[in-house]
Design an enzyme around this catalytic site. Sequence first.
Site, PDB file in Angstrom:
ATOM      1  N   HIS A   1       0.856  -1.177   0.000  1.00 57.72           N
ATOM      2  CA  HIS A   1       0.000   0.000   0.000  1.00 57.72           C
ATOM      3  C   HIS A   1       0.898   1.234   0.000  1.00 57.72           C
ATOM      4  CE1 HIS A   1      -3.916  -1.959   1.649  1.00 57.72           C
ATOM      5  NE2 HIS A   1      -3.243  -2.814   0.891  1.00 57.72           N
TER       6      HIS A   1
ATOM      7  N   GLU B   1       1.209   3.746   2.061  1.00 62.39           N
ATOM      8  CA  GLU B   1       1.849   4.058   3.341  1.00 62.39           C
ATOM      9  C   GLU B   1       2.989   3.090   3.644  1.00 62.39           C
ATOM     10  OE1 GLU B   1      -2.490   5.343   3.516  1.00 62.39           O
ATOM     11  OE2 GLU B   1      -1.375   3.623   2.744  1.00 62.39           O
TER      12      GLU B   1
ATOM     13  N   SER C   1      -7.631   8.400   3.288  1.00 59.39           N
ATOM     14  CA  SER C   1      -7.706   7.868   4.650  1.00 59.39           C
ATOM     15  C   SER C   1      -7.154   6.444   4.674  1.00 59.39           C
ATOM     16  CB  SER C   1      -9.165   7.876   5.114  1.00 59.39           C
ATOM     17  OG  SER C   1      -9.272   7.342   6.409  1.00 59.39           O
TER      18      SER C   1
ATOM     19  N   CYS D   1      -6.396   2.574   5.294  1.00 54.47           N
ATOM     20  CA  CYS D   1      -7.151   1.362   5.627  1.00 54.47           C
ATOM     21  C   CYS D   1      -6.686   0.864   7.002  1.00 54.47           C
ATOM     22  CB  CYS D   1      -6.908   0.301   4.550  1.00 54.47           C
ATOM     23  SG  CYS D   1      -5.215  -0.336   4.525  1.00 54.47           S
TER      24      CYS D   1
ATOM     25  N   CYS E   1      -2.906  -0.079   7.062  1.00 52.84           N
ATOM     26  CA  CYS E   1      -1.995   1.060   7.137  1.00 52.84           C
ATOM     27  C   CYS E   1      -2.177   1.846   8.430  1.00 52.84           C
ATOM     28  CB  CYS E   1      -2.161   1.944   5.908  1.00 52.84           C
ATOM     29  SG  CYS E   1      -1.675   1.069   4.396  1.00 52.84           S
TER      30      CYS E   1
END
Length: 146
Positions: free
Chosen positions: A53, A55, A78, A80, A83
């Site tokens: 992902h 992040e 935002s 998940c 993350c």
Amino acid sequence: MTPEQMLDVAVIEARKGLAEGGIPIGAALFSSDGQLLGAGHNRRVQDDDPSVHAETDAFRAAGRQRGYRSTIMVTTLSPCWYCSGLVRQFNIGALVIGEARTFHGGHDWLAEHGVTVTVLDDPQCVTMMEEFIAAKPELWAEDIGE
């Protein structure tokens, strides 16, 4: 650096991901004085790896740090739960979010656990995700685990 300037780095990353055929989510990790430590984007499609992902990509690019409490994670969307867990696990002190309209992840939970959360509600982030979701709903559903 302002939160908006930090977000610009994450937006560039999100656009890279989209150009590569992936999901347009970007992130960057900054020190408290605004130094970029690492940046990345969602590469689940490109790497055929569901764990990459935005992040996590930015976190990995930053390399090992002595501590994370004074760092700022900036993301176009935002985070998940996966993350959000990374932010909580490593005690990242602040989170700047481009938008939470198209996906409301775990940022409320992070705020409840001491993370300073700023949601910018950035129109370019909203538009980028809305257009992606409309164009590739199956890929989006896969990304968010539906």
